[in-house]
Design a protein around this motif. Structure first.
Motif, PDB file in Angstrom:
ATOM      1  N   CYS A 141      -3.435   0.342   1.014  1.00  0.00           N
ATOM      2  CA  CYS A 141      -4.755  -0.244   1.135  1.00  0.00           C
ATOM      3  C   CYS A 141      -5.879   0.559   1.284  1.00  0.00           C
ATOM      4  O   CYS A 141      -5.729   1.765   1.707  1.00  0.00           O
ATOM      5  N   VAL A 181       3.152  -1.023   0.170  1.00  0.00           N
ATOM      6  CA  VAL A 181       1.758  -1.659   0.525  1.00  0.00           C
ATOM      7  C   VAL A 181       0.800  -0.509   0.599  1.00  0.00           C
ATOM      8  O   VAL A 181       1.123   0.604   1.310  1.00  0.00           O
ATOM      9  N   ARG A 235     -10.953  -3.501   5.737  1.00  0.00           N
ATOM     10  CA  ARG A 235      -9.894  -3.332   4.602  1.00  0.00           C
ATOM     11  C   ARG A 235     -10.587  -4.124   3.332  1.00  0.00           C
ATOM     12  O   ARG A 235     -10.935  -5.170   3.478  1.00  0.00           O
ATOM     13  N   TYR A 295       0.714  -4.754  -3.180  1.00  0.00           N
ATOM     14  CA  TYR A 295       1.747  -4.489  -2.788  1.00  0.00           C
ATOM     15  C   TYR A 295       2.786  -4.719  -3.747  1.00  0.00           C
ATOM     16  O   TYR A 295       2.512  -5.552  -4.812  1.00  0.00           O
ATOM     17  N   CYS A 315      -6.274  -4.027  -0.967  1.00  0.00           N
ATOM     18  CA  CYS A 315      -4.813  -4.215  -0.629  1.00  0.00           C
ATOM     19  C   CYS A 315      -3.898  -4.325  -1.746  1.00  0.00           C
ATOM     20  O   CYS A 315      -4.223  -5.663  -2.215  1.00  0.00           O
TER      21      CYS A 315
END
Length: 111
Positions: A85, A83, A92, A97, A95
């Protein structure tokens, strides 16, 4: 009376016209299940940095008075979750993943 009013208002006008420059604070973070990542990112000066054997961490932090062109990518060396970010002023804002070895994830754009 007019002179007193003028002397009172003059500092208010002068100081209200001076705008303090706003700075944005950026942070790149990486984490996952393997703790062994290969990472590429642009730093504040747009230099490309390539790192190997990176573990879970706050990878890079910087501030800027303007929007920045961000490039941040990573992949796991072994099978597992990764992940990445991007934070701006503690929030945040992006992001990404992936689950699996050799799958590269990317955050790219102007923020």
């Amino acid at each position: 009376m007019k002179k007193q009013l003028f002397l009172f208002l003059l500092p208010l006008v002068l100081f209200s016209c001076t705008k303090e420059q706003d700075f944005n604070f950026y942070r790149y973070e990486i984490y996952g299940s393997t703790d062994d990542y290969e990472v590429t990112f642009k730093d504040k000066d747009q230099n490309v940095n390539e790192l190997k054997d990176v573990g879970d961490c706050t990878l890079y932090e910087f501030s800027s008075s303007e929007k920045v062109n961000v490039y941040f990518s990573a992949q796991s060396v072994v099978d597992g979750i990764v992940v990445i970010c991007l934070y701006k002023n503690g929030e945040r804002i992006a992001c990404e993943y992936t689950d699996g070895a050799e799958n590269r994830i990317v955050i790219d754009g102007i923020y």
